[in-house]
Design an enzyme around this catalytic site. Structure first.
Site, mmCIF file in Angstrom:
data_model
loop_
_atom_site.group_PDB
_atom_site.id
_atom_site.type_symbol
_atom_site.label_atom_id
_atom_site.label_comp_id
_atom_site.label_asym_id
_atom_site.label_seq_id
_atom_site.Cartn_x
_atom_site.Cartn_y
_atom_site.Cartn_z
ATOM 1 C CD1 TRP A 212 10.196 27.648 -29.167
ATOM 2 C CD2 TRP A 212 9.306 29.691 -28.982
ATOM 3 N NE1 TRP A 212 10.108 28.187 -30.436
ATOM 4 C CE2 TRP A 212 9.576 29.439 -30.352
ATOM 5 C CE3 TRP A 212 8.754 30.917 -28.629
ATOM 6 C CZ2 TRP A 212 9.286 30.360 -31.360
ATOM 7 C CZ3 TRP A 212 8.479 31.847 -29.634
ATOM 8 C CH2 TRP A 212 8.739 31.559 -30.979
ATOM 9 C CG ASP A 213 7.171 24.371 -30.191
ATOM 10 O OD1 ASP A 213 8.178 25.082 -30.055
ATOM 11 O OD2 ASP A 213 7.015 23.584 -31.131
ATOM 12 C CD GLU B 110 14.743 27.994 -34.628
ATOM 13 O OE1 GLU B 110 14.728 27.613 -33.447
ATOM 14 O OE2 GLU B 110 14.295 27.311 -35.568
ATOM 15 C CE LYS C 298 13.073 26.821 -39.066
ATOM 16 N NZ LYS C 298 13.802 26.053 -38.032
ATOM 17 C CD GLN C 299 10.481 30.191 -36.321
ATOM 18 O OE1 GLN C 299 11.116 29.281 -36.824
ATOM 19 N NE2 GLN C 299 9.946 30.099 -35.124
#
Length: 759
Positions: A336-337, A476, A576-577
């Site tokens: 998806w980046d 994640e 995580k993000q």
């Protein structure tokens, strides 16, 4: 040559060989060549990759981007001693990648263990105007006495992907004493690779060729007088095909003919042609800052350089790997980046490239439909990791527990379904920025309808409303949850967009429209609390929080997993993000500034930033919330992911998404550029030690250029354009200058803002 930055390697260090091999890699979107030194080092990973050229080595292996036979290696022997910087002394050192024309240069004065001094200079580049072309030179000058020099180079097909061999050698040949060629075939017989090389010394030498153990080499031996320079020039043409309509022999002959045309021109002429192509890139995309921190401009030039060299603009059947074309990380797969972190750069500088990247998804719809059907859902479920075929390429298992012998399943492919809505978001963003009706009427609308159909089938009926269960959001570290806010809101946006564009283009389907209306009315969207915080999912707020400061200090290292199992992390408030913060970033019209501030304040202390995707998004949202200095701190941290001091941060390739975020952090953060309800908004505000920011921008039919300095914004446009500036609508058709202070005190309204015109 344009006054664009150079990236320098401060000195030779055996511990950072692979970091610099990644960040200084040469490329052009078709080919990527790691910046490995010509001489061999045990810890050095060589690499050359072609966009879209994948292969699966065995039934239990993962499809990966092929590491091709090496062309950059040169064995250098000086008076009987092999040249290596691990022995002797480095008396002078300079190594740099010139972003302006893409040339990697090194100059070393080396004293060998026997005390003799030599100057070695090397140059190389991958051509931007002839994509299969790479060229290199190495020059040697004995400084103390006449010297015996031996040079050996060629095509080394012993190269592998960490031990996995993907190519069979079909034939190796030598032509006319200067040309050599290797023909290779993937082991599944689907693709051919032809590597043709021209090698010539600047003076006569004793030469011979050898072909042994997958190595085709030319050996030069000669005597060089003190102070004289001998130069080896090597021109290489690398091409591949999966279309077998032409015979292999004819394909190889054609490649050799193309090489001969290039070899006749020589290194310098070829570099000059490539430099002209790079000039256009810099005119279209360069972001300029005047900053007290010199590294800021280098970072921005680095970003534009790599965003160009990683992107297969020539081939809509290929997309951008998570490491670009700089290394084997993530097997060269597409995530998806691409849509969320990389496409914006192209959308606002080279929209045709953005279109091509979206067509990659459209061309691979069959794999997405198959994955959805296999899991019992309608529509299209795009793979979490993809390669050339459109099939799911995520490895089924991760690491093996060496005590129990069991393997841990990779959950992303099973539940990280937000990629479906991410692609739909990118389709809408593309149309908003271009109004490309031809694309939206065909590829775009098909993508929107197929992805919307997936979400309508994916939702679950729970107590009179629709919910989306068992998903993984961008965070994640929180797996298999219900009603992840990011996923639900993006799914709603996906379905609403499909309805909107079906109506716009007269493609309404009664059954689809009825289902979509029910979905939009009944899908549960996690509501903000009274303090403005949106729950990340159904269970997150009930989980305990812990002090993450020592883990945040080592962001990106995943040190939390040394103290807690994945299952334990899943049961705590640990991100995580960016997740809800990412949602605020992507859908700015859905959330108030107060809610964005509240979500930043709540979630950032709970976020370790163990993903390279995280800090830049926090930085952009922080800038939008008015904290420019806090945003700059996030941006600098994002820059340091690859360009910082960590000697191993990029060993297996650069972080492509983080590279895209260097550009986005400035344009979408400090320039305040965003699309709100389909329209362009800008609100420049610079960090305290930035005096000037200038950048080009494409918006629909207009080519614009912005320069902001001393709170004065100068805008040039190629055609009339309407947009929102600092919250007010402006219409311009020529160069116009806006003073921020005057602008704020002017009357509300459109059209005639109190701005000066620069004649």
């Amino acid at each position: 040559m344009l006054n664009v930055s150079v990236l320098t390697e401060p000195g030779f260090c055996p511990h950072s060989l692979n970091k610099y091999a990644s960040i200084m890699a040469c490329g052009n979107g078709y080919i990527g060549i790691r910046a490995a030194h010509e001489e061999d080092y045990t810890r050095q990973t060589r690499g050359m990759y072609l966009a879209g050229l994948y292969h699966q080595a065995g039934r239990n292996e993962t499809t990966e981007l092929i590491n091709l036979p090496d062309i950059t290696g040169i064995d250098v022997e000086l008076d009987g001693i092999n040249f290596t910087l691990l022995s002797g002394d480095i008396l002078e050192w300079q190594r740099e990648l010139a972003f302006a024309n893409g040339e990697l240069r090194r100059s070393v004065v080396w004293r060998s263990p026997d005390g003799k001094r030599y100057r070695l200079e090397s140059r190389r580049f991958a051509s931007l105007d002839q994509l299969p072309l790479a060229a290199m030179q190495i020059s040697i000058t004995p400084l103390d006495a006449v010297s015996q020099v031996v040079l050996k180079t060629g095509i080394d097909a012993t190269q592998t992907n960490s031990g996995r061999q993907h190519l069979d050698e079909v034939s190796v040949r030598v032509f006319d004493q200067h040309y050599m060629q290797g023909v290779y075939e993937t082991q599944d017989r689907t693709s051919d690779v032809v590597i043709s090389a021209f090698c010539q010394l600047s003076t006569k030498s004793d030469s011979c060729f050898t072909a042994k153990n997958r190595r085709l080499s030319v050996h030069h031996s000669l005597t060089v007088a003190k102070g004289d320079t001998v130069t080896l020039e090597k021109i290489v043409w690398v091409t591949h095909r999966s279309d077998k309509s032409l015979s292999q022999a004819s394909f190889a002959r054609s490649a050799l003919a193309d090489l001969k045309v290039c070899a006749a021109r020589g290194y310098n002429a070829l570099l000059e042609s490539s430099s002209y192509a790079w000039k256009d890139v810099w005119l279209d995309a360069r972001v300029e800052v005047t900053s007290a921190e010199h590294q800021d401009q280098i970072a921005l030039d680095y970003a534009v350089w790599h965003l160009t060299t990683m992107t297969p603009a020539h081939d809509e059947r290929s997309s951008i790997a998570a490491k670009g074309l700089t290394g084997e990380g993530y097997k060269g797969h597409v995530f998806w980046d691409t849509e969320i972190f990389l496409l914006p750069f192209h959308l606002f500088t080279r929209p045709q490239v953005a279109r091509s990247l979206l067509r990659y998804r459209w061309l691979n719809l069959s794999g997405a439909r198959e994955k959805a059907r296999r899991n019992g859902w309608p529509g299209a479920l795009f793979p979490w990791e993809s390669a050339a075929s459109g099939q799911e390429e995520t490895p089924e298992f991760a690491a093996i527990n060496i005590r129990t012998g069991t393997r841990q399943k990779v959950a992303s492919a099973l539940a990280e379904h937000h990629i479906v809505a991410d692609i739909a978001w990118a389709v809408v963003a593309y149309w908003q920025a271009t109004h490309d009706d031809a694309f939206m009427r065909n590829e775009g609308l098909t993508l929107l309808v197929e992805t919307a159909t997936f979400w309508m089938g994916r939702a679950t009926e729970i107590k009179g409303r629709l919910e989306i269960h068992d998903v993984i959001g961008p965070d994640e570290y929180t797996e298999h949850v219900n009603n992840n806010a990011y996923t639900n809101y993006l799914a709603w946006y996906n379905v609403a967009s499909a309805c909107r564009f079906m109506a716009m283009f007269g493609r309404e389907d009664a059954g689809f429209t009825q289902n979509a209306k029910q979905f939009l009315a009944r899908l549960w969207l996690p509501e903000p609390r009274t303090d403005g915080v949106i729950p990340q999912d159904d269970s997150f707020m009930a989980k305990p929080a812990i002090d993450l400061s020592r883990y945040k200090a080592k962001a990106g290292k995943q040190t939390i997993l040394l103290d807690y199992s994945r299952a334990e992390v899943n049961e705590m408030q640990i991100l995580k993000q960016a997740d809800v913060v990412m949602l605020n970033y992507l859908l700015p019209e859905r959330f108030t500034p107060k809610q964005c501030v509240a979500n930043l304040a709540f979630y950032e202390p709970r976020t370790i930033h163990d993903s390279s995707l995280s800090k830049a998004i926090h930085g952009i949202v922080t800038a939008r919330c008015g904290d420019t200095e806090g945003a700059y701190a996030f941006w600098r941290d994002g820059v340091a992911i690859d360009l910082g001091d960590d000697p191993h941060s990029s060993d297996d390739g650069i972080h492509a998404a983080a590279t895209g975020s260097i550009w986005s952090g400035v344009i979408q953060g400090f320039a305040g550029m965003q699309i709100v309800e389909g329209e362009l908004h800008l609100a420049p505000k610079l960090p305290a030690h930035w005096r000037r920011l200038a950048f080009p921008l494409r918006w629909r039919n207009a080519r614009m250029h912005f320069a902001f300095e001393n709170e004065v914004l100068t805008i040039d446009t190629s055609s009339p354009v309407t947009f929102t500036l600092w919250g007010k609508t402006v219409c311009i058709s020529e160069r116009q200058v806006f003073s921020y202070q005057d602008f704020l005190t002017s009357v509300n309204g459109t059209a005639t803002m109190e701005a000066s015109h620069d004649a």
